[in-house]
Design an enzyme around this catalytic site. Structure first.
Site, PDB file in Angstrom:
ATOM      1  N   TRP A   1      24.143  43.653  16.337  1.00  0.00           N
ATOM      2  CA  TRP A   1      25.488  44.154  16.612  1.00  0.00           C
ATOM      3  C   TRP A   1      25.849  45.288  15.659  1.00  0.00           C
ATOM      4  O   TRP A   1      26.467  46.280  16.061  1.00  0.00           O
ATOM      5  CB  TRP A   1      26.511  43.025  16.487  1.00  0.00           C
ATOM      6  CG  TRP A   1      27.919  43.540  16.446  1.00  0.00           C
ATOM      7  CD1 TRP A   1      28.616  44.113  17.463  1.00  0.00           C
ATOM      8  CD2 TRP A   1      28.792  43.581  15.312  1.00  0.00           C
ATOM      9  NE1 TRP A   1      29.871  44.496  17.039  1.00  0.00           N
ATOM     10  CE2 TRP A   1      30.004  44.181  15.718  1.00  0.00           C
ATOM     11  CE3 TRP A   1      28.657  43.156  13.986  1.00  0.00           C
ATOM     12  CZ2 TRP A   1      31.073  44.371  14.856  1.00  0.00           C
ATOM     13  CZ3 TRP A   1      29.731  43.343  13.125  1.00  0.00           C
ATOM     14  CH2 TRP A   1      30.918  43.944  13.561  1.00  0.00           C
ATOM     15  N   HIS A   2      25.452  45.172  14.407  1.00  0.00           N
ATOM     16  CA  HIS A   2      25.721  46.257  13.458  1.00  0.00           C
ATOM     17  C   HIS A   2      24.943  47.513  13.829  1.00  0.00           C
ATOM     18  O   HIS A   2      25.387  48.629  13.578  1.00  0.00           O
ATOM     19  CB  HIS A   2      25.349  45.824  12.036  1.00  0.00           C
ATOM     20  CG  HIS A   2      26.327  44.884  11.412  1.00  0.00           C
ATOM     21  ND1 HIS A   2      26.153  43.517  11.406  1.00  0.00           N
ATOM     22  CD2 HIS A   2      27.512  45.099  10.787  1.00  0.00           C
ATOM     23  CE1 HIS A   2      27.168  42.941  10.804  1.00  0.00           C
ATOM     24  NE2 HIS A   2      28.011  43.873  10.420  1.00  0.00           N
ATOM     25  N   GLY A   3      23.768  47.323  14.421  1.00  0.00           N
ATOM     26  CA  GLY A   3      22.946  48.448  14.824  1.00  0.00           C
ATOM     27  C   GLY A   3      21.512  47.992  14.997  1.00  0.00           C
ATOM     28  O   GLY A   3      21.105  46.966  14.444  1.00  0.00           O
TER      29      GLY A   3
ATOM     30  N   MET B   1      23.780  39.087  15.323  1.00  0.00           N
ATOM     31  CA  MET B   1      24.776  39.701  14.445  1.00  0.00           C
ATOM     32  C   MET B   1      24.218  40.967  13.794  1.00  0.00           C
ATOM     33  O   MET B   1      24.913  41.979  13.662  1.00  0.00           O
ATOM     34  CB  MET B   1      25.223  38.720  13.370  1.00  0.00           C
ATOM     35  CG  MET B   1      26.368  39.225  12.509  1.00  0.00           C
ATOM     36  SD  MET B   1      26.861  38.071  11.189  1.00  0.00           S
ATOM     37  CE  MET B   1      27.605  36.755  12.158  1.00  0.00           C
ATOM     38  N   GLY B   2      22.942  40.916  13.390  1.00  0.00           N
ATOM     39  CA  GLY B   2      22.319  42.105  12.814  1.00  0.00           C
ATOM     40  C   GLY B   2      22.233  43.230  13.828  1.00  0.00           C
ATOM     41  O   GLY B   2      22.555  44.379  13.527  1.00  0.00           O
TER      42      GLY B   2
END
Length: 383
Positions: free
Chosen positions: A318-320, A315-316
């Site tokens: 995915w943000h960048g 998830m982290g």
């Protein structure tokens, strides 16, 4: 033009929604007109960038061929390699976009909303593999994929739920209720994003004080940024949900008073719910099921913790792939595992009893852990 970012966008939106609203109050649903609106708003949103428009068209062709081929294949066979290959191919454009900063290009195959379209595509592949979807028409898939109110930033709907809403007729009374909810959501969106969010950004986040990097200024920034992040994104989500209701689609909620969460698990059941539930169902549960089935690890708790770390690091990322996002994912994984350990420990020792005082304390403690996480997420500490 970014959706819900200008009064021009809202003006065009109101005009184009007039036929839907009129027919809705007459007890008729213009389902095909909604599909037409998605096409119109794609033209509006991507009219300013031919490059992004071309990337979007290429992406649509890519995932359409992928879904069509895998759907045909799944009727005959079910090899894991083919399934994982299709999942990888569905997220490949997003991977390239996230890695593009390493190649000094922030536009490589990128376009507005690619993340959320990827989530939808991957979800459909998984459900085809599970045979939750036995048959899917390409027109239905594209209608779901490109649904205009949520195309840029969600919320992330589920195909079967969306399809049921899309094909469901509405009576005049039912549409009146939808209309009231939709208008209410849109006004909430204006309050959150363009009044509260704007004021927090202008009078706290953009002031010289928060740039001093003292303990007090960092603390003030942490609270201000956490509230701004909520009101800005919850405001956008309210717009998307409200417009969805106006066209007869009950797009799922994204936020449910996250700052009154009593623990970190409760928080992730309230914050960006469509995303957290997507990751829970299609990442965490799949990892836990796979490791349990293989029986290479006997401890259920260890399996669960591996699932949490995989989930939040992904998830982290995915943000960048910047350090602050990866640290944020690691931080959330540690919080989840720590709370799970404490929860199990407390069942035996009863050191934290349930009463009104501990409930309030739980909310206060959780709030500060959440806000510190958002401080990490913001990059304020590492930039």
């Amino acid at each position: 033009m970014i959706p819900y970012s200008t009064f021009t966008f809202f003006g065009i939106l109101i005009i184009l929604l007039i036929p839907t609203v009129i027919m809705g109050f007459l007890g008729k649903k213009l389902a095909n007109y909604t599909t037409f609106l998605s096409f119109v708003f794609l033209l509006i949103v991507f009219s300013s960038s031919k490059q992004q428009a071309l990337y979007l068209v290429a992406y649509i062709l890519w995932v359409s061929i992928l879904i069509k081929c895998y759907s045909a294949y799944r009727k005959k066979a079910n090899h894991s390699f083919v399934y994982f290959l299709c999942v990888f191919l569905s997220i490949l454009p997003l991977i390239i976009v996230k890695l593009s900063p390493f190649f000094e290009s922030t536009t490589l195959v990128g376009f507005l909303g690619i993340s959320y379209l990827t989530f939808k595509t991957t979800q459909v592949i998984v459900e085809i593999r599970d045979k939750s979807l036995k048959e899917i028409r390409m027109i239905d898939f594209l209608r779901f994929l490109l649904f205009f109110p949520t195309i840029s930033s969600g919320p992330i709907d589920r195909f079967r739920r969306f399809q049921q809403d899309y094909t469901k007729g509405l009576t005049r009374t039912e549409y009146q209720e939808y209309f009231q909810i939709g208008v209410h959501k849109i006004f909430i969106g204006f309050l959150y994003k363009y009044i509260i969010g704007y004021l927090i950004n202008k009078y706290f986040l953009e002031t010289p004080f928060v740039l001093e990097h003292t303990f007090v200024s960092n603390l003030a920034y942490m609270y201000a940024y956490s509230l701004y992040l909520f009101f800005d994104f919850a405001g956008y989500s309210a717009f998307a949900i409200g417009v969805s209701y106006l066209v007869g689609i009950k797009t799922p909620e994204n936020f449910n008073m996250p700052f009154i969460s009593k623990n970190i698990k409760d928080f992730w059941n309230r914050w960006h719910m469509s995303l957290s539930f997507w990751f829970r169902d299609y990442v965490y549960m799949r990892i836990v099921f796979f490791l349990t089935k293989k029986k290479t690890i006997k401890s259920r708790r260890t399996i669960s913790y591996i699932g949490y770390f995989s989930l939040f690091l992904l998830m982290g990322a995915w943000h960048g792939i910047q350090l602050n996002y990866l640290l944020y994912g690691l931080y959330q994984a540690i919080l989840m595992c720590s709370f799970d350990w404490f929860e199990q420990y407390n069942k035996k020792r009863k050191i934290w009893k349930n009463n009104k005082l501990t409930h309030v304390l739980s909310i206060i403690i959780t709030f500060h852990f959440i806000c510190f996480g958002f401080l990490i997420f913001s990059g304020h500490l590492v930039n």
